[in-house]
Design an enzyme around this catalytic site. Structure first.
Site, mmCIF file in Angstrom:
data_model
loop_
_atom_site.group_PDB
_atom_site.id
_atom_site.type_symbol
_atom_site.label_atom_id
_atom_site.label_comp_id
_atom_site.label_asym_id
_atom_site.label_seq_id
_atom_site.Cartn_x
_atom_site.Cartn_y
_atom_site.Cartn_z
ATOM 1 N N THR A 148 0.867 -1.185 0.000
ATOM 2 C CA THR A 148 0.000 0.000 0.000
ATOM 3 C C THR A 148 0.903 1.234 0.000
ATOM 4 O O THR A 148 1.327 1.685 -1.053
ATOM 5 C CB THR A 148 -0.961 0.008 1.199
ATOM 6 O OG1 THR A 148 -0.235 -0.241 2.406
ATOM 7 C CG2 THR A 148 -2.038 -1.042 1.040
ATOM 8 N N LYS A 170 4.077 -6.887 3.954
ATOM 9 C CA LYS A 170 3.785 -5.503 3.627
ATOM 10 C C LYS A 170 3.570 -4.750 4.925
ATOM 11 O O LYS A 170 3.091 -5.294 5.931
ATOM 12 C CB LYS A 170 2.578 -5.372 2.708
ATOM 13 C CG LYS A 170 1.216 -5.671 3.300
ATOM 14 C CD LYS A 170 0.564 -4.573 4.104
ATOM 15 C CE LYS A 170 0.562 -3.248 3.368
ATOM 16 N NZ LYS A 170 0.073 -2.149 4.273
ATOM 17 N N THR A 181 2.292 -8.143 12.885
ATOM 18 C CA THR A 181 2.394 -6.783 12.395
ATOM 19 C C THR A 181 2.133 -6.759 10.891
ATOM 20 O O THR A 181 2.901 -7.305 10.120
ATOM 21 C CB THR A 181 3.789 -6.189 12.682
ATOM 22 O OG1 THR A 181 4.014 -6.211 14.086
ATOM 23 C CG2 THR A 181 3.869 -4.767 12.198
ATOM 24 N N GLU A 261 6.720 4.711 7.318
ATOM 25 C CA GLU A 261 6.296 5.950 6.675
ATOM 26 C C GLU A 261 7.028 7.174 7.225
ATOM 27 O O GLU A 261 6.937 7.497 8.406
ATOM 28 C CB GLU A 261 4.787 6.143 6.881
ATOM 29 C CG GLU A 261 3.943 5.155 6.106
ATOM 30 C CD GLU A 261 2.477 5.200 6.487
ATOM 31 O OE1 GLU A 261 1.679 4.618 5.745
ATOM 32 O OE2 GLU A 261 2.142 5.800 7.532
ATOM 33 N N ASN A 380 0.250 10.758 6.984
ATOM 34 C CA ASN A 380 -0.922 10.205 7.663
ATOM 35 C C ASN A 380 -2.048 11.216 7.830
ATOM 36 O O ASN A 380 -3.179 10.828 8.122
ATOM 37 C CB ASN A 380 -0.500 9.622 9.003
ATOM 38 C CG ASN A 380 0.191 8.286 8.830
ATOM 39 O OD1 ASN A 380 -0.445 7.263 8.613
ATOM 40 N ND2 ASN A 380 1.525 8.286 8.877
#
Length: 385
Positions: A148, A170, A181, A261, A380
């Protein structure tokens, strides 16, 4: 080849438009046997996605024939429609493969709270298309399809004396422990039974995925699945198998950490000389979830005071005035007081090592985390747009 490196497995990754980018978004992994052994661990979040609810029931008999994974939609908090979508996906896969739908696990990842007839249609299309394209070389395509916000696929393979283990994962955000996780699929051609698979998987995840605490946010869709085909014909010593599985899980967990991220530092928090492993984990996690500490590391500031403040909130056994703290090899705190100058600590490299010596026992634990950056907040804040 990741999940198709072991004998007895085929996989595929296809694009059906779940992602606006047009990249692959549905993956299928199939166990051709002769064994069809499966085990899985799941998020402990009480808010569970529909695929988790399905897969938790399906895996109970220790038999897994296949797993279908989609990115581009979490299928979570989508009501009865969402569960029907999961059920229909398993039925579609079972029909096309000639197996029971109850032996097909389902995984989804993406935005929570969205799902319509178009989503269902694409997932079912991807299931059919993926099964039509299954091959022993399809592991790499499958690892791309489950991404993603990941910037790169995560794959790992270990080979031992005639048998092997392969895995794909992922994950880039919502990385926090709770049995697993994000989405991970692991395959092996070793001859093991369902009890061994379950025991080895739980031991491996406990010290790998369950020690990854990138941002303290637990997903609703976390699942780690192990499938064993027995196609090598070799029955390894259980300790040897468990060790190899732990190596694959640790490798994948490190790759997840490295792709978190917006992160600019990968932080390894090593707690030593704790009274118990539980204490060591609690102390390490208290620092991993401390935003002041994580922000300091982002700013290349070796602020060890924030470390002591964080561990002081735990119930672990230690004297806060008898703790040593090392940052990237420099002891900045000795017995709860200043030691080397902060100027001696180089936090410019991405790899950051924090050592906390509690000086009370012999237990250790390592927690993996990342710093808190502007990029993380930006990514985010705009995830759903």
């Amino acid at each position: 080849m990741s999940v198709t490196a072991p004998l007895g497995f085929e996989a595929a990754g296809v694009a059906v438009g779940l992602k606006s980018s047009g990249s692959p978004d549905v993956a299928v992994v199939v166990n051709r046997g002769p064994l069809k052994v499966g085990a899985a661990v799941f998020t402990s979040n009480r808010a569970k996605a529909n695929p988790i609810i399905w897969s938790q029931q399906a895996v109970q008999d220790g038999v897994v024939e296949a797993i279908v994974l989609n990115s581009g939609g979490a299928n979570c908090f989508t009501g009865s429609f969402g569960f029907q979508t999961t059920h229909q996906t398993a039925e579609k896969a079972g029909q096309l493969l000639g197996v029971s739908a109850g032996d097909v696990l389902i995984c989804s990842t993406g935005l929570i709270g969205t799902g319509d007839e178009a989503f269902r249609g694409k997932v079912l299309e991807g299931t059919e298309k993926g099964i039509a394209q299954l091959s022993a070389d399809g592991g790499e395509a499958a690892s791309l399809a489950i991404m993603t916000t990941d910037s790169r696929p995560k794959r790992s393979v270990v080979t031992r004396n005639g048998w092997s283990i392969g895995g794909m994962a992922k994950g880039a955000g919502m990385l926090a422990p709770g049995l697993a996780t994000m989405l991970v699929v692991i395959t092996t051609d070793a001859v093991i039974d369902a009890g061994q698979a379950d025991a080895a998987l739980r031991d491996a995840t406990r010290v790998s995925f369950d020690r990854l605490d990138s941002d303290g946010c637990m997903s609703t869709n976390d699942q780690v699945t192990l499938m064993a085909s027995g196609a090598s014909g070799i029955t390894p010593d259980f300790a040897a198998f468990a060790g190899a599985l732990a190596d694959v899980c640790a490798d994948l967990a490190r790759q997840l950490q490295g792709d978190a991220e917006g992160a600019s530092h990968d932080i390894t928090i090593e707690v030593v000389h704790a009274a118990s492993e539980e204490d060591a984990v609690e102390v390490g996690r208290s620092v991993a979830r401390n935003n002041l500490f994580k922000a300091a590391i982002f700013g290349n500031d070796p602020n060890w005071g924030r470390v002591l403040a964080a561990i002081g909130t735990t119930a672990a056994e230690f004297d806060p005035y008898d703790v040593d703290v090392w940052m990237n090899g420099v002891r900045v705190c000795s017995q709860g007081g200043p030691d080397a100058s902060r100027d001696d600590v180089d936090l410019a490299p991405r790899a950051t090592h924090l050592l906390i010596d509690l000086r009370v026992g012999a237990a250790t634990a390592t927690i993996l985390t990342n710093d808190l950056t502007h990029d993380y907040v930006h990514e985010n804040s705009a995830y759903a747009t």
